[in-house]
Scaffold this motif. Structure first.
Motif, mmCIF file in Angstrom:
data_model
loop_
_atom_site.group_PDB
_atom_site.id
_atom_site.type_symbol
_atom_site.label_atom_id
_atom_site.label_comp_id
_atom_site.label_asym_id
_atom_site.label_seq_id
_atom_site.Cartn_x
_atom_site.Cartn_y
_atom_site.Cartn_z
ATOM 1 N N MET A 48 0.812 -1.212 0.000
ATOM 2 C CA MET A 48 0.000 0.000 0.000
ATOM 3 C C MET A 48 0.842 1.257 0.000
ATOM 4 S SD MET A 48 -3.456 -0.372 2.204
ATOM 5 C CE MET A 48 -2.779 -0.899 3.721
ATOM 6 N N GLY A 49 2.133 1.130 0.360
ATOM 7 C CA GLY A 49 2.962 2.331 0.396
ATOM 8 C C GLY A 49 2.711 3.189 1.615
ATOM 9 N N ILE A 50 2.482 2.571 2.787
ATOM 10 C CA ILE A 50 2.382 3.331 4.035
ATOM 11 C C ILE A 50 3.798 3.682 4.491
ATOM 12 C CG2 ILE A 50 1.477 3.237 6.405
ATOM 13 C CD1 ILE A 50 -0.701 3.230 4.496
ATOM 14 N N PHE A 51 3.939 4.659 5.372
ATOM 15 C CA PHE A 51 5.157 5.431 5.565
ATOM 16 C C PHE A 51 6.513 4.726 5.466
ATOM 17 C CE2 PHE A 51 8.130 6.589 9.019
ATOM 18 C CZ PHE A 51 8.924 7.425 8.272
ATOM 19 N N PRO A 52 6.883 3.730 6.292
ATOM 20 C CA PRO A 52 8.302 3.334 6.137
ATOM 21 C C PRO A 52 8.597 2.739 4.763
ATOM 22 C CG PRO A 52 7.268 2.196 7.992
ATOM 23 C CD PRO A 52 6.212 2.942 7.300
ATOM 24 N N PHE A 53 7.575 2.346 4.032
ATOM 25 C CA PHE A 53 7.786 1.708 2.729
ATOM 26 C C PHE A 53 7.184 2.533 1.591
ATOM 27 C CE2 PHE A 53 6.852 -1.590 5.949
ATOM 28 C CZ PHE A 53 8.127 -2.061 6.107
ATOM 29 N N HIS A 54 7.146 3.862 1.726
ATOM 30 C CA HIS A 54 6.417 4.638 0.731
ATOM 31 C C HIS A 54 7.267 5.063 -0.458
ATOM 32 C CE1 HIS A 54 8.549 7.596 3.064
ATOM 33 N NE2 HIS A 54 8.447 8.391 2.048
ATOM 34 N N PHE A 55 8.620 4.861 -0.381
ATOM 35 C CA PHE A 55 9.492 5.567 -1.325
ATOM 36 C C PHE A 55 9.393 5.064 -2.760
ATOM 37 C CE2 PHE A 55 11.426 2.937 1.907
ATOM 38 C CZ PHE A 55 11.712 1.805 1.173
ATOM 39 N N TRP A 56 8.900 3.834 -2.982
ATOM 40 C CA TRP A 56 8.810 3.375 -4.360
ATOM 41 C C TRP A 56 7.601 3.953 -5.068
ATOM 42 C CZ3 TRP A 56 4.268 1.050 -5.390
ATOM 43 C CH2 TRP A 56 3.563 0.525 -4.308
ATOM 44 N N LEU A 57 6.585 4.371 -4.292
ATOM 45 C CA LEU A 57 5.276 4.659 -4.870
ATOM 46 C C LEU A 57 5.239 5.860 -5.816
ATOM 47 C CD1 LEU A 57 1.983 4.106 -3.085
ATOM 48 C CD2 LEU A 57 2.266 6.204 -4.307
ATOM 49 N N PRO A 58 5.732 7.054 -5.388
ATOM 50 C CA PRO A 58 5.540 8.218 -6.249
ATOM 51 C C PRO A 58 6.194 8.088 -7.612
ATOM 52 C CG PRO A 58 6.847 8.760 -4.322
ATOM 53 C CD PRO A 58 6.320 7.421 -4.101
ATOM 54 N N LYS A 59 7.377 7.500 -7.668
ATOM 55 C CA LYS A 59 8.032 7.352 -8.971
ATOM 56 C C LYS A 59 7.263 6.372 -9.855
ATOM 57 C CE LYS A 59 12.580 8.391 -10.127
ATOM 58 N NZ LYS A 59 13.949 7.992 -10.341
ATOM 59 N N ALA A 60 6.888 5.231 -9.257
ATOM 60 C CA ALA A 60 6.200 4.215 -10.055
ATOM 61 C C ALA A 60 4.867 4.746 -10.561
ATOM 62 C CB ALA A 60 5.990 2.953 -9.225
ATOM 63 N N HIS A 61 4.190 5.563 -9.743
ATOM 64 C CA HIS A 61 2.872 6.034 -10.163
ATOM 65 C C HIS A 61 2.936 7.231 -11.092
ATOM 66 C CE1 HIS A 61 0.270 4.042 -6.825
ATOM 67 N NE2 HIS A 61 1.094 3.217 -7.405
ATOM 68 N N SER A 62 4.140 7.818 -11.283
ATOM 69 C CA SER A 62 4.152 9.013 -12.114
ATOM 70 C C SER A 62 4.867 8.828 -13.448
ATOM 71 C CB SER A 62 4.799 10.173 -11.345
ATOM 72 O OG SER A 62 6.103 9.840 -11.007
ATOM 73 N N VAL A 63 5.669 7.757 -13.613
ATOM 74 C CA VAL A 63 6.400 7.650 -14.883
ATOM 75 C C VAL A 63 5.591 6.993 -15.985
ATOM 76 C CG1 VAL A 63 8.696 7.649 -13.893
ATOM 77 C CG2 VAL A 63 7.481 5.512 -14.153
ATOM 78 N N CYS A 64 4.525 6.278 -15.617
ATOM 79 C CA CYS A 64 3.797 5.517 -16.636
ATOM 80 C C CYS A 64 2.812 6.431 -17.379
ATOM 81 C CB CYS A 64 3.074 4.373 -15.951
ATOM 82 S SG CYS A 64 2.352 4.822 -14.402
ATOM 83 N N PRO A 65 2.196 5.942 -18.466
ATOM 84 C CA PRO A 65 1.160 6.745 -19.127
ATOM 85 C C PRO A 65 0.025 7.077 -18.150
ATOM 86 C CG PRO A 65 1.725 4.837 -20.458
ATOM 87 C CD PRO A 65 2.472 4.705 -19.201
ATOM 88 N N SER A 66 -0.656 8.207 -18.362
ATOM 89 C CA SER A 66 -1.611 8.689 -17.359
ATOM 90 C C SER A 66 -2.751 7.721 -17.095
ATOM 91 C CB SER A 66 -2.198 10.011 -17.807
ATOM 92 O OG SER A 66 -1.197 10.963 -17.805
ATOM 93 N N SER A 67 -3.154 6.959 -18.131
ATOM 94 C CA SER A 67 -4.247 6.014 -17.901
ATOM 95 C C SER A 67 -3.794 4.939 -16.918
ATOM 96 C CB SER A 67 -4.679 5.387 -19.215
ATOM 97 O OG SER A 67 -3.572 4.888 -19.907
ATOM 98 N N VAL A 68 -2.510 4.528 -17.015
ATOM 99 C CA VAL A 68 -1.988 3.535 -16.076
ATOM 100 C C VAL A 68 -1.854 4.138 -14.686
ATOM 101 C CG1 VAL A 68 -0.112 1.947 -15.623
ATOM 102 C CG2 VAL A 68 -0.794 2.383 -17.936
ATOM 103 N N SER A 69 -1.451 5.430 -14.617
ATOM 104 C CA SER A 69 -1.374 6.087 -13.308
ATOM 105 C C SER A 69 -2.738 6.077 -12.643
ATOM 106 C CB SER A 69 -0.926 7.532 -13.460
ATOM 107 O OG SER A 69 0.285 7.601 -14.113
ATOM 108 N N ALA A 70 -3.784 6.376 -13.424
ATOM 109 C CA ALA A 70 -5.138 6.376 -12.864
ATOM 110 C C ALA A 70 -5.476 5.002 -12.324
ATOM 111 C CB ALA A 70 -6.142 6.777 -13.930
ATOM 112 N N LEU A 71 -5.063 3.967 -13.073
ATOM 113 C CA LEU A 71 -5.332 2.596 -12.634
ATOM 114 C C LEU A 71 -4.594 2.285 -11.332
ATOM 115 C CD1 LEU A 71 -5.221 -0.321 -15.141
ATOM 116 C CD2 LEU A 71 -4.561 -0.637 -12.823
ATOM 117 N N LEU A 72 -3.288 2.626 -11.308
ATOM 118 C CA LEU A 72 -2.475 2.269 -10.141
ATOM 119 C C LEU A 72 -2.893 3.055 -8.912
ATOM 120 C CD1 LEU A 72 1.121 2.207 -11.644
ATOM 121 C CD2 LEU A 72 -0.241 0.270 -11.019
#
Lengths: 111, 498
Positions: B223-247
């Motif tokens: 889920m990307g709760i605090f101690p493990f949140h660092f992967w989330l923003p990059k993964a959710h922002s580099v993909c095409p926007s439709s995939v970001s909406a999905l993720l």
């Protein structure tokens, strides 16, 4: 009890590899060790001698090998193989952009 | 009737493997295959709601499908109860809109894209509908692998790097989940969720603690709760926007479902109290929420900002769910729905606006509102809903969340939630301000509405129309928020009573 210790040892070895190693290929190897630790643990602890597990008249359930852990582990191996393949593909893709495949590339320290 | 549950998983799964075949025969019929499959999925969902609605309101919905005809002790079951019905409907409707949007939005490697996105749809439905805990792990891993392939879809350097991080943490989380599943299997000899739920009290307390710790770690990583949140923003922002909406919009809610299913339905909430983790978890989730909002404040990339704000909102939902009072669960579930609608709308509209701005940075948003007023109003409505302006759904869910915190005596937590909203006011309004402001030289020439930015006219129409449909859904769900009250209360009572 022996199997549990071996499992914990192997699992922690894999986790340690992921935490310490710099090379991306070694990272993938660490993940594979963790997976293999779980699979070996489940098969070893669930094995008891017996005949082939085909339920038919005349066969008592206590005599047969329990087939469920093996089925689960087969599924697990398939998942493990696909994640490893995907990870290695990504390492190859990284190698197209950068000359080395270390974690420094991910941090943007080296090209 | 029970076959419909199987169809929900089977339709997207078959379509995913049909698409490469269709591509070999004739690429032009691919679009019709996709649309007919999506429509079939939505129709099956609608049929299930209409035929089961009275049973659902009575709180007695419990459909089961036994795969291969084996009993639940030996075989795999698919089960549909009130909680999974809500999530299954949300998935099929939101994914239908996202897939139709992608027809206009994705311009390259379309065959691979649709195969992956239908696989992820099948895996999501499977996660929600399965009644077997090992199958749950399989479907979660399927989601991780397919979504990792979608994150790397642009095949540029940032994409690959973000995907490596995403998949390594995803796989480690999955392995912890697997160990916990096997520990349950060794102790109880069954993998069926119903059987585990009724026998779980037999396990001794040390083993229970281990199992809970493993599941909690796994879910927090996913889920990307605090101690493990660092992967989330990059993964959710580099993909095409439709995939970001999905993720960001839909996938995080699936993990919330898994969290609710595990800790309320299977273990029972009392166990988390017994182990003494519930207060710790509430504060961890709220800390994560504030961290997410503060990091969003320093993000200038619009998609990264939206991803950080997802961390903030998911932390808030987890925190409020752990209070385990009726108001808290109702507020948490309502915010799950409103965050799904709003975040999907925001990412879909941003995907179109980025075509105008040629960049993700906040400075690139100068004057976008003049060049495309329609979509920018949709974007603004999404932002206002996220902040919590009254007629939009974000307000009502945040209201219930704050009310739940204050009722349970967590006044500080309520203040933190309101503080998060105030921080989000600052980082969202930058974009509206920039959008409506013009540079000096631009004021002399009146900005024109640019026509076609995507490659063909029908593509642009599809993208804008889906964005407008999502926005109208947001507005209507805000105006008719009382419609959610009765169905969600059924789920809440099922969770608290069971």
């Amino acid at each position: 009890m022996f199997y549990h210790f071996i499992f914990i040892l192997l699992f922690m070895l894999g986790l340690y590899t992921i935490l310490v190693q710099d090379n991306l290929i070694k990272l993938v190897i660490g993940l594979t060790i963790m997976e293999a630790a779980i699979f070996l643990w489940v098969i070893a602890t669930n094995y008891r001698g017996g005949i082939i597990p085909i339920l038919q008249p005349g066969v008592i359930e206590a005599d047969v090998v329990n087939p469920i852990p093996h089925a689960l582990i087969l599924t697990g191996i398939v998942i493990g193989a696909s994640t490893t393949a995907l990870l290695l593909t990504l390492v190859i893709e990284i190698n197209k952009f950068a000359t080395v495949i270390t974690l420094d590339v991910l941090k943007g320290l080296r090209d | 009737m029970e076959l419909n549950i199987l169809l929900l998983i089977l339709i997207p799964l078959v379509t995913a493997f049909l698409i490469p075949l269709v591509d070999i025969i004739n690429v032009k019929i691919r679009r019709f295959v996709i649309i007919s499959s999506v429509l079939a999925e939505v129709l099956v969902s609608l049929f299930i709601i209409i035929s089961q609605y009275n049973l659902f309101l009575a709180g007695k919905l419990d459909l089961r499908y036994y795969l291969g005809g084996w009993s639940s002790m030996l075989g795999i079951t698919l089960a549909l109860d009130s909680l999974s019905l809500i999530f299954s409907i949300l998935i099929s409707f939101s994914l239908a809109l996202i897939i139709i949007y992608s027809i206009g939005f994705i311009g390259h490697h379309e065959g691979k894209y649709y195969a992956l996105i239908f696989l992820i749809l099948a895996a999501m439905q499977g996660t929600v509908l399965t009644g077997d805990i090992f199958n749950l792990h399989i479907f979660i891993e399927l989601i991780t692998i397919t979504s990792a392939a979608l994150v790397a879809f642009k095949r540029n350097r940032e994409g690959i790097e973000a995907t490596l991080k995403y998949i390594i943490y995803g796989v480690i989380g999955g392995l912890f989940f697997l160990v916990a599943v096997f520990l349950i299997y060794f102790n109880l000899g069954s993998l069926n969720i119903g059987i585990i739920a009724s026998n779980f009290a037999q396990i001794n307390i040390k083993m229970k603690t281990t199992i809970i710790a493993l599941f909690l770690t796994s879910i927090l990583i996913k889920m990307g709760i605090f101690p493990f949140h660092f992967w989330l923003p990059k993964a959710h922002s580099v993909c095409p926007s439709s995939v970001s909406a999905l993720l960001s919009g839909v996938l995080l809610k699936i993990y919330l479902y898994v969290f609710i299913r595990l800790f309320w339905d299977i273990f029972g909430f009392g166990l988390l109290k017994e182990v003494g983790l519930d207060y710790f978890m509430i504060y961890l989730a709220l800390f994560s929420s504030i961290i997410g909002h503060i990091l969003a404040l320093q993000a200038d990339d619009v998609k990264k900002m939206l991803a950080y704000s997802s961390i903030g909102h998911v932390g808030m939902i987890v925190g409020v769910l752990l209070l385990n009072t009726p108001t808290a669960l109702y507020g948490g579930l309502l915010h799950t729905i409103s965050h799904l609608l709003l975040k999907t709308t925001l990412f879909l509209t941003v995907g179109y606006l980025i075509q105008y701005t040629n960049g993700h940075h906040v400075a690139d948003f100068h004057g976008v509102a003049y060049r495309n007023p329609g979509i920018f109003i949709a974007f603004t409505l999404g932002i206002l809903g996220m902040i919590g302006i009254p007629p939009l759904p974000g307000f009502y869910s945040k209201w219930y969340i704050v009310q739940a915190f204050i009722e349970s005596g967590f006044v500080l937590a309520g203040v933190l939630v309101i503080g998060g909203s105030i921080i989000s006011l600052f980082y969202y309004l930058r974009f509206i301000y920039r959008g409506y402001s013009l540079l000096d030289y631009e004021k002399k020439i009146k900005p024109q509405r640019v026509g076609v930015v995507l490659s063909a006219f029908y593509r642009e129409r599809i993208v804008t129309d889906v964005s407008y449909v999502m926005t109208s859904l947001v507005v209507f769900s805000g105006l008719f928020i009382w419609l959610f009250k009765q169905p969600l209360m059924v789920v809440v009572w099922a969770l608290i009573g069971g």
